[in-house]
Design a protein around this motif. Structure first.
Motif, PDB file in Angstrom:
ATOM      1  N   TRP A 171       0.841  -1.190   0.000  1.00  0.00           N
ATOM      2  CA  TRP A 171       0.000   0.000   0.000  1.00  0.00           C
ATOM      3  C   TRP A 171       0.890   1.259   0.000  1.00  0.00           C
ATOM      4  CZ3 TRP A 171      -5.114   0.289  -0.772  1.00  0.00           C
ATOM      5  CH2 TRP A 171      -5.906  -0.814  -0.496  1.00  0.00           C
ATOM      6  N   LYS A 172       0.439   2.291  -0.711  1.00  0.00           N
ATOM      7  CA  LYS A 172       1.081   3.597  -0.626  1.00  0.00           C
ATOM      8  C   LYS A 172       0.017   4.688  -0.725  1.00  0.00           C
ATOM      9  CE  LYS A 172       2.163   4.233  -5.555  1.00  0.00           C
ATOM     10  NZ  LYS A 172       3.238   4.509  -6.536  1.00  0.00           N
ATOM     11  N   LYS A 173       0.285   5.800  -0.100  1.00  0.00           N
ATOM     12  CA  LYS A 173      -0.654   6.922  -0.072  1.00  0.00           C
ATOM     13  C   LYS A 173      -0.231   7.974  -1.086  1.00  0.00           C
ATOM     14  CE  LYS A 173      -2.504  10.476   3.011  1.00  0.00           C
ATOM     15  NZ  LYS A 173      -2.431  11.068   4.381  1.00  0.00           N
ATOM     16  N   LEU A 174      -1.222   8.420  -1.901  1.00  0.00           N
ATOM     17  CA  LEU A 174      -0.937   9.453  -2.893  1.00  0.00           C
ATOM     18  C   LEU A 174      -0.985  10.838  -2.252  1.00  0.00           C
ATOM     19  CD1 LEU A 174      -2.955   8.191  -6.007  1.00  0.00           C
ATOM     20  CD2 LEU A 174      -0.578   7.724  -5.376  1.00  0.00           C
ATOM     21  N   GLU A 175      -0.281  11.737  -2.872  1.00  0.00           N
ATOM     22  CA  GLU A 175      -0.235  13.104  -2.355  1.00  0.00           C
ATOM     23  C   GLU A 175      -1.494  13.862  -2.780  1.00  0.00           C
ATOM     24  OE1 GLU A 175       2.637  17.079  -2.587  1.00  0.00           O
ATOM     25  OE2 GLU A 175       3.208  15.195  -3.573  1.00  0.00           O
ATOM     26  N   ILE A 176      -2.127  14.506  -1.823  1.00  0.00           N
ATOM     27  CA  ILE A 176      -3.358  15.264  -2.081  1.00  0.00           C
ATOM     28  C   ILE A 176      -2.998  16.616  -2.700  1.00  0.00           C
ATOM     29  CG2 ILE A 176      -5.378  16.334  -1.020  1.00  0.00           C
ATOM     30  CD1 ILE A 176      -5.278  14.218   1.126  1.00  0.00           C
ATOM     31  N   ASN A 177      -3.669  16.970  -3.810  1.00  0.00           N
ATOM     32  CA  ASN A 177      -3.447  18.258  -4.456  1.00  0.00           C
ATOM     33  C   ASN A 177      -4.729  19.102  -4.398  1.00  0.00           C
ATOM     34  OD1 ASN A 177      -5.084  17.351  -6.728  1.00  0.00           O
ATOM     35  ND2 ASN A 177      -3.276  16.155  -7.349  1.00  0.00           N
ATOM     36  N   ASP A 178      -4.682  20.267  -5.024  1.00  0.00           N
ATOM     37  CA  ASP A 178      -5.792  21.222  -4.946  1.00  0.00           C
ATOM     38  C   ASP A 178      -7.040  20.747  -5.674  1.00  0.00           C
ATOM     39  OD1 ASP A 178      -4.157  22.882  -3.500  1.00  0.00           O
ATOM     40  OD2 ASP A 178      -3.495  24.057  -5.246  1.00  0.00           O
ATOM     41  N   SER A 179      -6.905  19.786  -6.580  1.00  0.00           N
ATOM     42  CA  SER A 179      -8.070  19.321  -7.337  1.00  0.00           C
ATOM     43  C   SER A 179      -8.946  18.358  -6.539  1.00  0.00           C
ATOM     44  CB  SER A 179      -7.612  18.637  -8.632  1.00  0.00           C
ATOM     45  OG  SER A 179      -6.911  17.436  -8.341  1.00  0.00           O
ATOM     46  N   TYR A 180      -8.467  17.875  -5.388  1.00  0.00           N
ATOM     47  CA  TYR A 180      -9.203  16.889  -4.612  1.00  0.00           C
ATOM     48  C   TYR A 180     -10.499  17.477  -4.055  1.00  0.00           C
ATOM     49  CZ  TYR A 180      -5.776  13.084  -4.424  1.00  0.00           C
ATOM     50  OH  TYR A 180      -4.954  12.037  -4.745  1.00  0.00           O
ATOM     51  N   PRO A 181     -11.591  16.705  -4.041  1.00  0.00           N
ATOM     52  CA  PRO A 181     -12.809  17.167  -3.367  1.00  0.00           C
ATOM     53  C   PRO A 181     -12.622  17.152  -1.850  1.00  0.00           C
ATOM     54  CG  PRO A 181     -13.093  14.918  -4.135  1.00  0.00           C
ATOM     55  CD  PRO A 181     -11.760  15.386  -4.670  1.00  0.00           C
ATOM     56  N   GLN A 182     -13.577  17.743  -1.158  1.00  0.00           N
ATOM     57  CA  GLN A 182     -13.537  17.758   0.296  1.00  0.00           C
ATOM     58  C   GLN A 182     -13.757  16.333   0.832  1.00  0.00           C
ATOM     59  OE1 GLN A 182     -12.902  20.430   2.338  1.00  0.00           O
ATOM     60  NE2 GLN A 182     -12.383  21.496   0.436  1.00  0.00           N
ATOM     61  N   PRO A 183     -13.381  16.072   2.098  1.00  0.00           N
ATOM     62  CA  PRO A 183     -13.627  14.744   2.693  1.00  0.00           C
ATOM     63  C   PRO A 183     -15.069  14.302   2.481  1.00  0.00           C
ATOM     64  CG  PRO A 183     -12.266  16.037   4.156  1.00  0.00           C
ATOM     65  CD  PRO A 183     -12.657  16.959   3.033  1.00  0.00           C
ATOM     66  N   LEU A 184     -15.239  13.058   2.008  1.00  0.00           N
ATOM     67  CA  LEU A 184     -16.530  12.596   1.502  1.00  0.00           C
ATOM     68  C   LEU A 184     -16.737  11.134   1.874  1.00  0.00           C
ATOM     69  CD1 LEU A 184     -18.875  13.604  -0.429  1.00  0.00           C
ATOM     70  CD2 LEU A 184     -17.588  12.536  -2.281  1.00  0.00           C
ATOM     71  N   ASP A 185     -17.987  10.776   2.196  1.00  0.00           N
ATOM     72  CA  ASP A 185     -18.314   9.372   2.431  1.00  0.00           C
ATOM     73  C   ASP A 185     -19.726   9.091   1.915  1.00  0.00           C
ATOM     74  OD1 ASP A 185     -19.805  10.700   4.387  1.00  0.00           O
ATOM     75  OD2 ASP A 185     -19.690   9.012   5.765  1.00  0.00           O
ATOM     76  N   ASN A 186     -20.058   7.788   1.841  1.00  0.00           N
ATOM     77  CA  ASN A 186     -21.375   7.306   1.404  1.00  0.00           C
ATOM     78  C   ASN A 186     -21.768   7.829   0.023  1.00  0.00           C
ATOM     79  OD1 ASN A 186     -23.487   5.546   1.954  1.00  0.00           O
ATOM     80  ND2 ASN A 186     -24.778   7.136   2.838  1.00  0.00           N
TER      81      ASN A 186
END
Length: 528
Positions: free
Chosen positions: A153-168
């Motif tokens: 597993w590896k975590k990608l770097e979050i950039n400005d295009s990402y949406p806000q924290p979201l679930d469901n």
């Protein structure tokens, strides 16, 4: 005194205390009585479209709102929610082409952690895990990538295009993109979403597709989407206590929403959330979900894209008993204010509403008055009237005693039927014996709880009668394959996960009334 009878005669007169086997005529009579009922019950329970997968070894913890995906005929599963254990973080895979189904736990040094209401998508040799809930009322917008070949597993770097924290939210894969719709924003926003995003696996970049302010679906979570050609279809969902059954399409080429007007309004599915929607050939396939509190569904619909109409395949049976007519209840209202009873056709009236051939006797409270008070009142009455009153009282008492006798006889019959459950032939008692008394009690409890109203027991082809004539679904035989149970369909549920493999839809888990499942089903799409 010595008897002159022969030894053979004395042997014939001896009492046989062992179990008496039924004669061939009795067995034939019982089979003729129950085989039609049993055949009808089997046909009602079986559905040739469905198969339940037999899991070998230890099964998974029951869960809902987990995420599954298919990669090289392997079913991958991550996380989920279980009422007693909370949010889970285990990672498994299952070979769908093997001779037996067995979950394999995937252990990695670095893992994403607890997740539910998230998504897991396969692209090339990687699995992408996005968003979801990580704790109570806390969600994330992180993306983790799992290398299938190296199990890392590896975590990608979050950039400005990402949406806000979201679930469901709901999601699907289209070419080299992850498409997601709706959901619930936490953190500082804390509201439902109707945003439509696409994520590029190769560029690690998000694009918001519904930038225009035209007509579009209302914000919601718990909906489901599927893509056919270049059109995305979205159905249902909820916003708080309000649930929807609208169907929308989004043209990915011109990036525009359209509300689909259904041609046949009689077969539109009920409002729901937590359901599943997939595409197969030229139709959408809808299963399950929750319509209201404690009302999960097990119905199956198809939407014919060319004809623009819904088609009911399997009716919802989760509340089949509630559709039956209720028995009349007692009312304390006076006769003047009593409502008029509805006259139902004789064919559909239950036994409790059918007219009895003889009128039931009036209920009398015994010993409600003292003998002295009755005697003092009867002294002032004429002799004939007094005699008539005595005759009436005696007839009422006789009727009352008759009713009490019948009740007592019914209780004795029920008791005798229950005692038959514990009758075991002498040659079969050894299989039930155990050194521990607690084990014996547990066996008896399991039999009674799993099948509380036994009326039919199938042992080596011989049918034995117990109690009333009610077919027990726990004793119905099913045609078993090597690794599946053919004809067994899933019960009502929501929060389940689905994925398509060849001509089958794979369904896992979900819950009903906070009771989660860990069962795995296959739906043959060729039979729809």
């Amino acid at each position: 005194m010595y008897s002159n009878r022969s030894q053979q005669q004395r042997r014939n007169d001896s009492i046989n205390l062992g179990p008496v086997s039924p004669t061939e005529s009795q067995v034939q009579e019982i089979q003729n009585k129950y085989i039609p009922l049993m055949t009808k019950a089997i046909q009602e329970q079986q559905d040739p479209k469905w198969q339940e997968c037999k899991i070998q070894g230890k099964n998974l913890t029951p869960r809902s709102n987990c995420a599954i995906t298919i990669h090289s005929n392997f079913l991958y599963l991550y996380g989920g929610y279980q009422y007693s254990q909370g949010i889970l973080q285990d990672f498994y895979k299952l070979n769908m082409t093997a001779e037996s189904f067995k979950w394999q736990n995937i252990k990695c040094e670095f893992e994403p952690g607890p997740r539910c209401c998230h998504s897991l998508s396969a692209y090339k040799n990687n699995l992408y895990l996005f968003g979801g809930q990580i704790a109570d009322s806390i969600c994330t917008n992180e993306i983790f990538v799992h290398d299938v070949n190296h199990q890392i597993w590896k975590k990608l770097e979050i950039n400005d295009s990402y949406p806000q924290p979201l679930d469901n939210y709901c999601s699907t894969v289209y070419n080299d993109q992850l498409i997601l719709f709706g959901g619930f924003y936490s953190a500082d926003i804390c509201k439902h979403s109707n945003d439509l995003y696409s994520y590029s696996f190769t560029l690690n970049h998000w694009i918001k597709l519904n930038k225009s302010k035209g007509r579009q679906p209302t914000p919601r979570d718990g909906s489901s989407i599927a893509i056919h050609n270049s059109n995305l279809y979205m159905f249902g969902g909820k916003n708080g206590d309000l649930r929807y059954n609208d169907l929308w399409s989004f043209d990915l080429s011109i990036q525009e929403w359209n509300l689909i007007h259904i041609n046949n309004l009689y077969n539109i599915p009920m409002t729901r959330s937590g359901h599943s929607l997939i595409v197969y050939q030229n139709q959408l396939i809808l299963f399950g979900g929750i319509h209201d509190i404690t009302w999960e569904l097990d119905d199956l619909y198809t939407f014919q894209i060319n004809q623009q109409e819904w088609k009911l395949i399997n009716q919802d049976t989760s509340r089949k008993k509630e559709l039956e007519l209720p028995s009349p209840t007692k009312s304390n209202q006076s006769p003047q204010k009593k409502r008029k009873s509805v006259q139902l056709p004789q064919i559909i009236r239950p036994l409790s509403l059918r007219k009895s051939p003889c009128s039931s006797p009036k209920k009398v409270r015994p010993s409600s008055q003292s003998q002295y008070s009755n005697h003092s009142k009867n002294q002032n009455l004429p002799q004939n009237q007094n005699q008539n009153q005595k005759n009436n009282n005696s007839s009422i008492n006789n009727s009352f005693n008759y009713v009490q006798e019948r009740k007592q006889q019914e209780k004795l019959k029920q008791k005798a039927a229950m005692l038959k459950l514990f009758e075991v032939e002498i040659n079969k008692r050894a299989s039930f014996q155990d050194d521990c008394n607690v084990t014996e009690k547990l066996k008896t409890s399991i039999i009674l709880i799993g099948n509380p109203k036994q009326d039919l027991k199938l042992t080596k082809g011989t049918l034995t009668e117990f109690g009333q004539q009610i077919i027990s679904k726990f004793l119905l035989p099913l045609q078993n394959g090597q690794n599946t149970i053919n004809g067994k369909k899933p019960c009502a549920r929501d929060g389940h996960s689905v994925v398509v493999l060849d001509n089958h839809m794979i369904l896992f888990g979900g819950d009903r009334h906070t009771m989660a499942f860990n069962d795995l089903y296959l739906l043959n799409l060729l039979l729809i």
